[in-house]
Design an enzyme around this catalytic site. Structure first.
Site, PDB file in Angstrom:
ATOM      1  N   ASP A   1       0.673  -1.044   0.084  1.00 53.34           N
ATOM      2  CA  ASP A   1      -0.121   0.075  -0.073  1.00 53.34           C
ATOM      3  C   ASP A   1       0.819   1.454  -0.028  1.00 53.34           C
ATOM      4  OD1 ASP A   1      -1.630   2.256   1.454  1.00 53.34           O
ATOM      5  OD2 ASP A   1      -3.220   0.635   0.800  1.00 53.34           O
TER       6      ASP A   1
ATOM      7  N   ALA B   1      -9.808  -3.138  -2.799  1.00 52.68           N
ATOM      8  CA  ALA B   1     -11.065  -4.049  -2.551  1.00 52.68           C
ATOM      9  C   ALA B   1     -12.275  -3.507  -2.940  1.00 52.68           C
ATOM     10  CB  ALA B   1     -11.210  -3.948  -0.848  1.00 52.68           C
TER      11      ALA B   1
ATOM     12  N   ALA C   1      -4.655   2.592  -0.624  1.00 57.06           N
ATOM     13  CA  ALA C   1      -4.669   1.671  -1.910  1.00 57.06           C
ATOM     14  C   ALA C   1      -5.428   0.529  -1.710  1.00 57.06           C
ATOM     15  CB  ALA C   1      -2.961   1.704  -2.266  1.00 57.06           C
ATOM     16  N   ASP C   2      -5.013  -0.397  -0.623  1.00 52.93           N
ATOM     17  CA  ASP C   2      -5.773  -1.749  -0.565  1.00 52.93           C
ATOM     18  C   ASP C   2      -7.240  -1.455  -0.667  1.00 52.93           C
ATOM     19  OD1 ASP C   2      -3.659  -3.880  -0.521  1.00 52.93           O
ATOM     20  OD2 ASP C   2      -2.834  -3.076   1.273  1.00 52.93           O
ATOM     21  N   GLN C   3      -7.736  -0.695   0.120  1.00 55.11           N
ATOM     22  CA  GLN C   3      -9.238  -0.420   0.477  1.00 55.11           C
ATOM     23  C   GLN C   3      -9.941   0.090  -0.712  1.00 55.11           C
ATOM     24  OE1 GLN C   3     -10.173   1.544   4.390  1.00 55.11           O
ATOM     25  NE2 GLN C   3      -8.041   0.918   4.948  1.00 55.11           N
TER      26      GLN C   3
END
Length: 401
Positions: free
Chosen positions: A143, A176, A171-173
């Site tokens: 991230d 998702a 970034a990860d969220q």
């Protein structure tokens, strides 16, 4: 109670944040999420934590945050016997989700073509850091690295100090959310055509898309963002957009608002000389300092009341503990809890999307490693002897509270 995704089965090979958050969102809406973890160790997030502390003495808050409403089975993916079992599971599955580095699962026989061969309608969602080809394909896609690469970190913080990453896995969220967006779109397309497909999501593309207004500005206006020394809330904005101190040690954020209304509330008519858009941008550090000197004369709640009374866009800056007790957060019921077999009562943020006919609910706590393995294989038709044999040879592990 009706569930929007009831009857949808997901084989979830994902780990860490991006994939698990996506499948948790789908599980909240009723999908049957089977989390396929590594035998023994499980998801890598089980071994990571904040503050060097563990919930209930043993459980990772990071893992607990993203893995409710799932069943876990822990398998040795290199075993041919396990491969045959998973391909049998795939025949009745709707979606496969994975976020290993590009090519890793395919080399083990769990790529899109492998699943498509046994279930042509399968939807295969693959997450990565940089996509599945190109010069960065072998790089680790984490991230903070993505935040730095795409320009977000360079835009954040004070100009006379080092740039600052966002204090969450943004970034990860976003990745998702893009997974969920792609999966739901693919399910709708399959409903109409009967065709499955492969979905590719990557962290870099996701953050680039969410920085679109910044890219449009830079690429079309001939200007580059420069972080102001004062900490204006966005490097492209004029004063007073930013965070201001108050007399009692608090902070208030002030967004886009008529500058005249602000300096009138602050009882600072001397600030009127700056009331011009270009001046507020060109001299924004100076304006910030002078506004900050005025806000420090007021107690936080008093200043908030004065600003809100004339419809200035503002809010108190709160830490997480105080935000959880915010009256609006409490009114929405966003902080809830579930009982975990080892962690005990775990307080969590509840589902964010409200639906009148098919509400999202928390039905299961985050699972132990392989907790539901025997249950899942029994549903598949394996006998107790066959399940015991898998455990005996180490191809499956089961952790029960």
């Amino acid at each position: 109670m009706n569930k929007a995704l009831e009857g949808i089965r997901i084989l979830d090979f994902s780990h860490l944040l991006q994939g698990p958050f996506a499948t948790q969102l789908l599980g909240d809406m009723g999908a049957d999420v089977i989390k396929i973890e590594r035998a023994g160790a499980g998801d890598m997030f089980r071994g990571m934590t904040f503050f060097a502390k563990w919930v209930g003495g043993s459980e990772s808050p990071n893992f607990l945050a993203w893995n409710r409403n799932k069943r876990s089975i822990a398998l040795n993916l290199k075993s041919r016997k396990v491969h045959a079992i998973i391909m049998e599971m795939a025949q009745t599955a709707d979606v496969v989700v994975q976020n290993f580095r590009p090519g890793v699962l395919a080399r083990l026989g769990y790529g899109y073509e492998d699943f498509k061969a046994v279930n042509p309608g399968i939807i295969y969602c693959s997450g990565s850091g940089y996509g599945e080809e190109g010069p960065y394909v072998e790089r680790p896609g984490q991230d903070m690295l993505i935040q730095g690469l795409c320009g977000l970190i360079a835009n954040t913080g004070r100009g006379d100090q080092a740039p600052v990453p966002v204090g969450a896995g943004l970034a990860d969220q976003i990745g998702a959310m893009n997974m969920v967006y792609g999966i739901l779109s693919a399910l709708y397309y399959r409903e109409k055509t009967g065709k499955g497909q492969k979905i590719e999501v990557n962290l870099l593309a996701g953050l680039l898309a969410h920085l679109n207004q910044e890219y449009v500005a830079v690429l079309n206006l001939g200007e580059d963002f420069v972080r102001p020394n004062s900490g204006i809330g966005h490097p492209g904005m004029q004063a007073p957009f930013g965070i201001y101190e108050t007399r009692d040690g608090g902070y208030i954020s002030i967004a886009m608002s008529p500058f005249k209304a602000l300096y009138q509330v602050l009882q600072a008519p001397q600030l009127a000389v700056y009331d011009d858009l270009k001046t507020l941008f060109d001299q924004r550090d100076e304006v910030f300092g002078k506004v900050n000197a005025e806000t420090r004369k007021f107690a936080t709640q008093d200043l908030l009341a004065r600003l809100l009374a004339v419809d200035i866009w503002c809010a108190e800056v709160k830490d997480i503990r105080r935000a959880a007790e915010d009256p609006q957060v409490m009114h929405m019921g966003m902080i809830t809890s579930y009982e975990h077999p080892r962690g005990g009562k775990v307080r969590v943020v509840g589902p964010a999307v409200k639906m009148s006919e098919t509400p999202a609910t928390i039905e299961r706590p985050a699972p132990l490693v392989g907790q539901h393995g025997r249950e899942i294989l029994a549903e598949l038709g394996l006998s107790s002897q066959e399940i015991a044999a898998l455990e005996a040879c180490g191809d499956m592990t089961v952790d029960m509270a």
